[in-house]
Motif scaffolding. Structure first.
Motif, PDB file in Angstrom:
ATOM      1  N   ALA A   1       0.831  -1.208   0.000  1.00 26.16           N
ATOM      2  CA  ALA A   1       0.000   0.000   0.000  1.00 26.16           C
ATOM      3  C   ALA A   1       0.865   1.258   0.000  1.00 26.16           C
ATOM      4  CB  ALA A   1      -0.946  -0.003   1.205  1.00 26.16           C
TER       5      ALA A   1
ATOM      6  N   ARG B   1       1.100   4.042  -2.891  1.00 29.26           N
ATOM      7  CA  ARG B   1       0.593   5.319  -2.362  1.00 29.26           C
ATOM      8  C   ARG B   1      -0.935   5.303  -2.190  1.00 29.26           C
ATOM      9  NH1 ARG B   1       5.051   6.548  -5.457  1.00 29.26           N
ATOM     10  NH2 ARG B   1       6.552   7.990  -4.541  1.00 29.26           N
ATOM     11  N   ASP B   2      -1.432   4.164  -1.679  1.00 29.88           N
ATOM     12  CA  ASP B   2      -2.863   3.977  -1.455  1.00 29.88           C
ATOM     13  C   ASP B   2      -3.181   4.354  -0.008  1.00 29.88           C
ATOM     14  OD1 ASP B   2      -5.463   3.074  -1.036  1.00 29.88           O
ATOM     15  OD2 ASP B   2      -5.167   1.230  -2.192  1.00 29.88           O
ATOM     16  N   LEU B   3      -3.550   5.613   0.195  1.00 35.08           N
ATOM     17  CA  LEU B   3      -3.771   6.122   1.550  1.00 35.08           C
ATOM     18  C   LEU B   3      -4.935   5.445   2.256  1.00 35.08           C
ATOM     19  CD1 LEU B   3      -3.146   9.931   0.930  1.00 35.08           C
ATOM     20  CD2 LEU B   3      -1.558   8.222   1.839  1.00 35.08           C
ATOM     21  N   GLU B   4      -5.988   5.121   1.518  1.00 35.48           N
ATOM     22  CA  GLU B   4      -7.152   4.469   2.114  1.00 35.48           C
ATOM     23  C   GLU B   4      -6.768   3.077   2.643  1.00 35.48           C
ATOM     24  OE1 GLU B   4     -11.456   2.885   0.607  1.00 35.48           O
ATOM     25  OE2 GLU B   4     -10.737   4.787  -0.215  1.00 35.48           O
ATOM     26  N   ALA B   5      -6.035   2.322   1.845  1.00 38.97           N
ATOM     27  CA  ALA B   5      -5.586   0.996   2.276  1.00 38.97           C
ATOM     28  C   ALA B   5      -4.629   1.107   3.454  1.00 38.97           C
ATOM     29  CB  ALA B   5      -4.926   0.253   1.122  1.00 38.97           C
ATOM     30  N   GLN B   6      -3.756   2.098   3.439  1.00 39.77           N
ATOM     31  CA  GLN B   6      -2.810   2.292   4.539  1.00 39.77           C
ATOM     32  C   GLN B   6      -3.545   2.519   5.856  1.00 39.77           C
ATOM     33  OE1 GLN B   6       0.215   5.276   3.678  1.00 39.77           O
ATOM     34  NE2 GLN B   6       0.224   4.634   1.536  1.00 39.77           N
ATOM     35  N   GLU B   7      -4.573   3.344   5.821  1.00 44.35           N
ATOM     36  CA  GLU B   7      -5.330   3.642   7.031  1.00 44.35           C
ATOM     37  C   GLU B   7      -6.052   2.389   7.538  1.00 44.35           C
ATOM     38  OE1 GLU B   7      -6.716   5.470  10.311  1.00 44.35           O
ATOM     39  OE2 GLU B   7      -5.185   6.195   8.947  1.00 44.35           O
ATOM     40  N   ALA B   8      -6.667   1.635   6.639  1.00 47.44           N
ATOM     41  CA  ALA B   8      -7.362   0.411   7.036  1.00 47.44           C
ATOM     42  C   ALA B   8      -6.375  -0.599   7.621  1.00 47.44           C
ATOM     43  CB  ALA B   8      -8.092  -0.186   5.838  1.00 47.44           C
TER      44      ALA B   8
ATOM     45  N   ARG C   1      -5.232   0.338  11.157  1.00 46.38           N
ATOM     46  CA  ARG C   1      -6.219  -0.050  12.174  1.00 46.38           C
ATOM     47  C   ARG C   1      -6.144  -1.552  12.462  1.00 46.38           C
ATOM     48  NH1 ARG C   1      -9.377   3.624   9.205  1.00 46.38           N
ATOM     49  NH2 ARG C   1     -10.404   1.927   8.110  1.00 46.38           N
TER      50      ARG C   1
END
Length: 61
Positions: A30, A34-41, A44
């Protein structure tokens, strides 16, 4: 480390460590994409697994 099962949970330290390793590999991908949404998930999920490892090691359920 000894691969012990904890009563009522069926979760081993090794299985949690393997899950953490898989999440770390997904996080690396991720980051590279540079997939910020995947990084955040994934962040968590990693926090949750870290908490489960901590509880298991401290003997709490």
């Amino acid at each position: 480390m000894k691969n012990e099962h904890f009563e009522g949970r069926g979760i081993t330290l090794n299985s949690l460590l393997e899950e953490r390793e898989a999440l770390n590999m997904r996080m690396l991908l991720a980051l590279q994409l540079r997939d910020l949404e995947a990084q955040e998930a994934l962040r968590r999920e990693l926090e949750e697994v870290a908490g489960r490892i901590e509880r298991l090691l401290s003997g709490r359920r």
